[in-house]
Design a protein around this motif. Structure first.
Motif, short mmCIF file in Angstrom:
data_model
loop_
_atom_site.label_atom_id
_atom_site.label_comp_id
_atom_site.label_asym_id
_atom_site.label_seq_id
_atom_site.Cartn_x
_atom_site.Cartn_y
_atom_site.Cartn_z
N THR A 1 0.82 -1.23 0.00
CA THR A 1 0.00 0.00 0.00
C THR A 1 0.84 1.27 0.00
O THR A 1 0.30 2.37 -0.06
CB THR A 1 -0.93 0.05 1.24
N SER A 2 2.16 1.12 0.03
CA SER A 2 3.02 2.29 0.11
C SER A 2 2.91 3.17 -1.13
O SER A 2 2.95 2.69 -2.26
CB SER A 2 4.48 1.85 0.29
N GLU A 3 2.79 4.46 -0.93
CA GLU A 3 2.76 5.41 -2.03
C GLU A 3 4.17 5.66 -2.57
O GLU A 3 4.35 6.34 -3.58
CB GLU A 3 2.16 6.75 -1.54
N LEU A 4 5.19 5.12 -1.90
CA LEU A 4 6.57 5.32 -2.33
C LEU A 4 7.06 4.22 -3.26
O LEU A 4 8.19 4.25 -3.70
CB LEU A 4 7.49 5.41 -1.10
N THR A 5 6.20 3.22 -3.52
CA THR A 5 6.58 2.14 -4.41
C THR A 5 6.32 2.55 -5.85
O THR A 5 5.19 2.86 -6.20
CB THR A 5 5.77 0.86 -4.07
N GLN B 1 9.30 -4.05 -10.18
CA GLN B 1 10.55 -4.64 -9.73
C GLN B 1 10.83 -4.30 -8.27
O GLN B 1 11.31 -5.14 -7.50
CB GLN B 1 11.71 -4.16 -10.60
N THR B 2 10.51 -3.06 -7.87
CA THR B 2 10.67 -2.67 -6.48
C THR B 2 9.77 -3.51 -5.58
O THR B 2 10.18 -3.97 -4.51
CB THR B 2 10.33 -1.17 -6.29
N ALA C 1 11.06 -6.18 -2.70
CA ALA C 1 10.62 -6.01 -1.32
C ALA C 1 9.92 -7.26 -0.81
O ALA C 1 10.14 -7.70 0.33
CB ALA C 1 9.68 -4.81 -1.22
N VAL C 2 9.08 -7.86 -1.65
CA VAL C 2 8.35 -9.06 -1.25
C VAL C 2 9.31 -10.23 -1.05
O VAL C 2 9.20 -10.97 -0.06
CB VAL C 2 7.28 -9.42 -2.32
N ARG C 3 10.24 -10.40 -1.97
CA ARG C 3 11.22 -11.48 -1.83
C ARG C 3 12.05 -11.32 -0.55
O ARG C 3 12.33 -12.28 0.15
CB ARG C 3 12.15 -11.51 -3.05
N PHE C 4 12.44 -10.08 -0.27
CA PHE C 4 13.24 -9.80 0.92
C PHE C 4 12.45 -10.12 2.18
O PHE C 4 12.96 -10.76 3.11
CB PHE C 4 13.68 -8.34 0.91
N LEU C 5 11.18 -9.69 2.22
CA LEU C 5 10.34 -9.95 3.38
C LEU C 5 10.13 -11.45 3.58
O LEU C 5 10.25 -11.96 4.71
CB LEU C 5 8.98 -9.27 3.20
#
Length: 199
Positions: free
Chosen positions: A159-163, A167-168, A172-176
């Motif tokens: 839900t981040s407005e900064l995404t 690819q980002t 982020a999902v893979r890292f989490l």
């Protein structure tokens, strides 16, 4: 493929890839190679299509959870397979899709998180309990606490407005997901995880 299913699948791919507001009924018709009249034969309007694409996504999620559970030898293999599915999905989902849902389809937006709470979190909770019993997850895990943290962080990502791009999102999902798995595995589970990551 029957016309109705073809329209639904195409609409879902377009919405996820380019956002809902950027896709018109003309775009869907042209991509499908059919007339708009044919679309309206099966779907009332664009809102109807949005609703049914979400239902299709939920059905696909349930089928994947069932498949990963049936085909996995243990809890870690099951969770790893599910996270790979999530990683693949995150790659094709544009951040515009979530923003459009939030702004123009708030009821659907809320519904998606309800499905997440009703399906994914209970699934992960059961998986952790199973993994602890199998000895491949740490025995001192506070299941409710770690699931709540995982849920909160994943909501921020989606839900981040900064995404800014897919690819980002994917990174982020893979890292989490990687952090989550490494937080819960025992020494025995870590050896299994290393083997899974090599395949």
């Amino acid at each position: 493929m029957p016309a109705k299913n073809h329209i639904l699948r195409t609409s879902q791919e377009l919405f996820l890839s380019f956002g809902i507001q950027n896709i018109s009924m003309d775009d869907i018709a042209n991509t499908c190679g059919i007339s708009k009249k044919t679309i309206y034969k099966y779907y009332k309007d664009k809102n109807d299509l949005v609703n049914q694409t979400i239902e299709s996504q939920v059905l696909g999620l349930k089928e994947n959870l069932k498949k990963s559970s049936a085909n996995s030898k243990n809890a870690l293999e099951e969770l790893h397979a599910f996270f790979e599915y999530v990683n693949d999905i995150s790659y094709i989902v544009s951040p515009l899709y979530g923003r459009d849902l939030k702004k123009y389809y708030p009821t659907n937006y809320i519904e998606i998180f309800r499905y997440k709470n009703d399906i994914i979190i209970p699934y992960v909770t059961r998986n952790i309990e199973k993994g602890i019993q199998e000895g491949i997850y740490k025995s001192d895990i506070h299941t409710e606490s770690i699931c709540t943290s995982f849920d909160a962080i994943s909501k921020i990502i989606f839900t981040s407005e900064l995404t800014f791009n897919s690819q980002t999102n994917t990174n982020a999902v893979r890292f989490l997901n990687s952090l989550f798995i490494h937080r819960i595995v025992s020494i025995k589970g870590l050896h299994l995880l290393n083997q899974l990551n090599k395949t």
